[in-house]
Scaffold this active site. Structure first.
Site, mmCIF file in Angstrom:
data_model
loop_
_atom_site.group_PDB
_atom_site.id
_atom_site.type_symbol
_atom_site.label_atom_id
_atom_site.label_comp_id
_atom_site.label_asym_id
_atom_site.label_seq_id
_atom_site.Cartn_x
_atom_site.Cartn_y
_atom_site.Cartn_z
ATOM 1 N N SER A 137 0.751 -1.519 0.166
ATOM 2 C CA SER A 137 0.037 -0.731 -0.059
ATOM 3 C C SER A 137 0.811 1.228 -0.459
ATOM 4 O O SER A 137 2.144 1.253 0.504
ATOM 5 C CB SER A 137 -0.954 0.064 1.070
ATOM 6 O OG SER A 137 -1.992 1.237 1.031
ATOM 7 N N TYR B 230 -0.723 -1.636 9.976
ATOM 8 C CA TYR B 230 -1.606 -1.031 8.700
ATOM 9 C C TYR B 230 -0.249 -0.725 7.935
ATOM 10 O O TYR B 230 0.248 -1.933 7.346
ATOM 11 C CB TYR B 230 -2.780 -0.864 8.549
ATOM 12 C CG TYR B 230 -2.787 -0.850 6.705
ATOM 13 C CD1 TYR B 230 -3.403 -1.979 6.358
ATOM 14 C CD2 TYR B 230 -3.048 0.465 5.769
ATOM 15 C CE1 TYR B 230 -4.022 -2.170 4.982
ATOM 16 C CE2 TYR B 230 -3.160 -0.068 4.032
ATOM 17 C CZ TYR B 230 -3.336 -1.218 4.123
ATOM 18 O OH TYR B 230 -3.787 -1.806 2.227
ATOM 19 N N ALA C 16 2.810 -0.593 9.294
ATOM 20 C CA ALA C 16 3.976 -1.730 9.529
ATOM 21 C C ALA C 16 3.651 -2.684 8.979
ATOM 22 O O ALA C 16 4.670 -3.021 8.151
ATOM 23 C CB ALA C 16 4.099 -1.860 11.657
ATOM 24 N N LYS D 233 2.154 -3.610 6.236
ATOM 25 C CA LYS D 233 2.371 -3.285 4.275
ATOM 26 C C LYS D 233 4.444 -2.722 4.107
ATOM 27 O O LYS D 233 4.503 -3.265 3.119
ATOM 28 C CB LYS D 233 1.152 -2.058 3.583
ATOM 29 C CG LYS D 233 0.478 -2.606 4.336
ATOM 30 C CD LYS D 233 0.472 -3.834 3.187
ATOM 31 C CE LYS D 233 -1.600 -3.974 2.868
ATOM 32 N NZ LYS D 233 -1.784 -5.144 1.693
ATOM 33 N N ILE E 47 -8.383 3.144 -3.685
ATOM 34 C CA ILE E 47 -8.916 2.553 -4.825
ATOM 35 C C ILE E 47 -10.068 1.835 -3.933
ATOM 36 O O ILE E 47 -10.377 1.055 -3.357
ATOM 37 C CB ILE E 47 -8.467 0.910 -4.902
ATOM 38 C CG1 ILE E 47 -7.057 1.012 -5.252
ATOM 39 C CG2 ILE E 47 -8.429 0.454 -5.889
ATOM 40 C CD1 ILE E 47 -6.602 2.149 -6.881
HETATM 41 N N1 LIG Z 1 -8.648 -0.610 -0.896
HETATM 42 C C1 LIG Z 1 -7.548 0.687 -1.799
HETATM 43 O O1 LIG Z 1 -7.484 1.835 -1.188
HETATM 44 C C2 LIG Z 1 -5.686 -0.745 -1.251
HETATM 45 C C3 LIG Z 1 -4.657 0.730 -1.205
HETATM 46 C C4 LIG Z 1 -3.730 -0.300 -1.244
HETATM 47 C C5 LIG Z 1 -3.372 -1.394 -1.086
HETATM 48 N N2 LIG Z 1 -4.570 -2.185 -0.599
HETATM 49 C C6 LIG Z 1 -4.259 -3.815 -0.672
HETATM 50 O O2 LIG Z 1 -4.644 -4.235 -1.819
HETATM 51 C C7 LIG Z 1 -5.530 -5.536 -0.924
HETATM 52 C C8 LIG Z 1 -6.693 -6.062 -1.895
HETATM 53 O O3 LIG Z 1 -7.313 -5.307 -0.814
HETATM 54 P P1 LIG Z 1 -9.272 -4.714 -1.664
HETATM 55 O O4 LIG Z 1 -9.462 -3.301 -1.332
HETATM 56 O O5 LIG Z 1 -9.525 -5.509 -2.559
HETATM 57 O O6 LIG Z 1 -10.146 -5.220 -0.251
HETATM 58 P P2 LIG Z 1 -11.384 -6.389 -0.353
HETATM 59 O O7 LIG Z 1 -11.991 -6.182 0.582
HETATM 60 O O8 LIG Z 1 -12.240 -6.256 -1.160
HETATM 61 O O9 LIG Z 1 -10.338 -7.339 -0.596
HETATM 62 C C9 LIG Z 1 -9.644 -8.136 -0.283
HETATM 63 C C10 LIG Z 1 -9.909 -9.922 0.595
HETATM 64 O O10 LIG Z 1 -9.122 -10.406 1.274
HETATM 65 C C11 LIG Z 1 -9.965 -10.917 1.550
HETATM 66 N N3 LIG Z 1 -9.333 -11.998 3.196
HETATM 67 C C12 LIG Z 1 -9.013 -11.299 4.738
HETATM 68 N N4 LIG Z 1 -8.229 -11.630 5.381
HETATM 69 C C13 LIG Z 1 -8.436 -13.182 4.883
HETATM 70 C C14 LIG Z 1 -8.026 -14.525 5.363
HETATM 71 N N5 LIG Z 1 -7.230 -13.993 6.753
HETATM 72 N N6 LIG Z 1 -7.889 -14.906 4.675
HETATM 73 C C15 LIG Z 1 -8.218 -15.267 3.015
HETATM 74 N N7 LIG Z 1 -9.210 -14.304 2.794
HETATM 75 C C16 LIG Z 1 -9.208 -12.908 2.973
HETATM 76 C C17 LIG Z 1 -10.691 -10.747 2.049
HETATM 77 O O11 LIG Z 1 -12.167 -11.968 2.047
HETATM 78 C C18 LIG Z 1 -11.267 -10.452 0.636
HETATM 79 O O12 LIG Z 1 -11.717 -11.061 -0.063
HETATM 80 C C19 LIG Z 1 -5.188 -5.487 0.369
HETATM 81 O O13 LIG Z 1 -4.294 -6.350 0.605
HETATM 82 C C20 LIG Z 1 -5.114 -4.267 0.700
HETATM 83 O O14 LIG Z 1 -4.458 -3.995 2.002
HETATM 84 C C21 LIG Z 1 -5.949 -1.390 -1.013
#
Ligand SMILES: NC(=O)c1ccc[n+]([C@@H]2O[C@H](COP(=O)([O-])OP(=O)(O)OC[C@H]3O[C@@H](n4cnc5c(N)ncnc54)[C@H](O)[C@@H]3O)[C@@H](O)[C@H]2O)c1
Length: 251
Positions: free
Chosen positions: A144, A157, A159, A161, A190
């Site tokens: 992230s 979070y 730490a 990432k 996002i």
């Molecule tokens: N959305 C944002 O703004 C953003 C920004 C930077 C980074 N990210 C990173 O992108 C990645 C995807 O995030 P997203 O926005 O698509 O979120 P999201 O919540 O739509 O998807 C995350 C998925 O991870 C799964 N998950 C969580 N814990 C789990 C576990 N213990 N076992 C199995 N599956 C698990 C959830 O069921 C979910 O389907 C994450 O690592 C997030 O930190 C997101």
């Protein structure tokens, strides 16, 4: 077999039930990849699978809790059994919550580290030996931009990432000379279910400070993951952190 950028590549994608992971799965399958979808959300996995070109066909999905080392091992074994190997591993699953440091109990901290960092270690430890034995592979870890700039209420979070980015660089130095290229993606905000829980104030403030003035879409992150998995597009990237982030961080 199609002639897409990932034709015939066997790709294991965590977090594939929702958001960015689901978008990556669809983008990979459109490029001809055979995808193994992994997540704890079975209904979400079924939705993603149904959205794949051809309605799911040769692809598989796997329900697991990534914080359970035995479930990670069993899932990787099942994927290898079904597909014969893993050419690309995308570690995308994650959680996010806002908790000020002074209110954070150890369990909250530990859960974040378990889901957002230790799962990356567990998956890589299970999959990379197969890639090395096969003579190569690609690992894409979703970090992230908050790891690069910090965020109030997000010490755990950020730490985790930042740990993913450091882990990515270290593993890249360890295995790139044997054909396994390891990179990270550090998206900006996002629009996915992950950030639904953050306050409206945070969203307004965040949008105002973005040079592009808007949050991204999961479909706008997925092409970066396609690039890193592809040949020749991704061939010269290893240990890198790419930033589809609306200009939030300029590295
Ligand atoms: N959305 C944002 O703004 C953003 C920004 C930077 C980074 N990210 C990173 O992108 C990645 C995807 O995030 P997203 O926005 O698509 O979120 P999201 O919540 O739509 O998807 C995350 C998925 O991870 C799964 N998950 C969580 N814990 C789990 C576990 N213990 N076992 C199995 N599956 C698990 C959830 O069921 C979910 O389907 C994450 O690592 C997030 O930190 C997101």
């Amino acid at each position: 077999m199609t002639d897409g950028a990932l034709a015939g590549r066997r790709c294991l994608i965590t977090g594939a039930a929702s958001g960015i992971g689901a978008a990556i799965a669809v983008a990979y399958a459109r490029e001809g990849a055979i995808v193994a979808l992994a997540d704890r959300d079975e209904a979400g996995l079924a939705r993603t699978r149904a959205a794949l070109p051809g309605g799911g066909g040769q692809h598989t999905h796997h329900v697991l809790d990534l914080t359970d080392p035995a479930e990670v091992t069993a899932t990787v074994d099942a994927v290898i059994e079904s597909h014969g190997g893993v050419d690309v591993l995308v570690n995308c699953a994650g959680i996010l919550d806002e908790t000020p440091l002074v209110e954070m109990d150890l369990a909250t901290w530990q859960r974040m580290i378990d889901v957002d960092l230790t799962s990356v270690f567990l998956l890589c430890r299970a999959v990379v030996p197969h890639m090395l034995a096969a003579g190569g592979g690609r690992v894409v870890n979703v970090a992230s931009q908050l790891a690069q700039k910090g965020g109030a209420g997000l010490t755990h979070y950020c730490a985790a990432k930042a740990g993913v980015i450091g882990f990515t660089k270290a593993l890249a130095r360890e295995v790139s000379d044997r054909g396994v290229l390891v990179n990270a993606i550090a998206p900006g905000p996002i629009s996915t279910p992950l950030i639904d829980g953050l306050s409206e104030q945070w969203r307004r403030d965040k949008e105002a400070e973005l040079p592009l003035g808007r949050f991204g879409l999961a479909e706008e992150v997925a092409p970066t993951a396609v690039l890193l998995a592809s040949d020749p597009g991704g061939n010269l990237y290893t240990g890198q952190t790419l930033g589809p982030n609306s200009g939030d961080v300029m590295a």
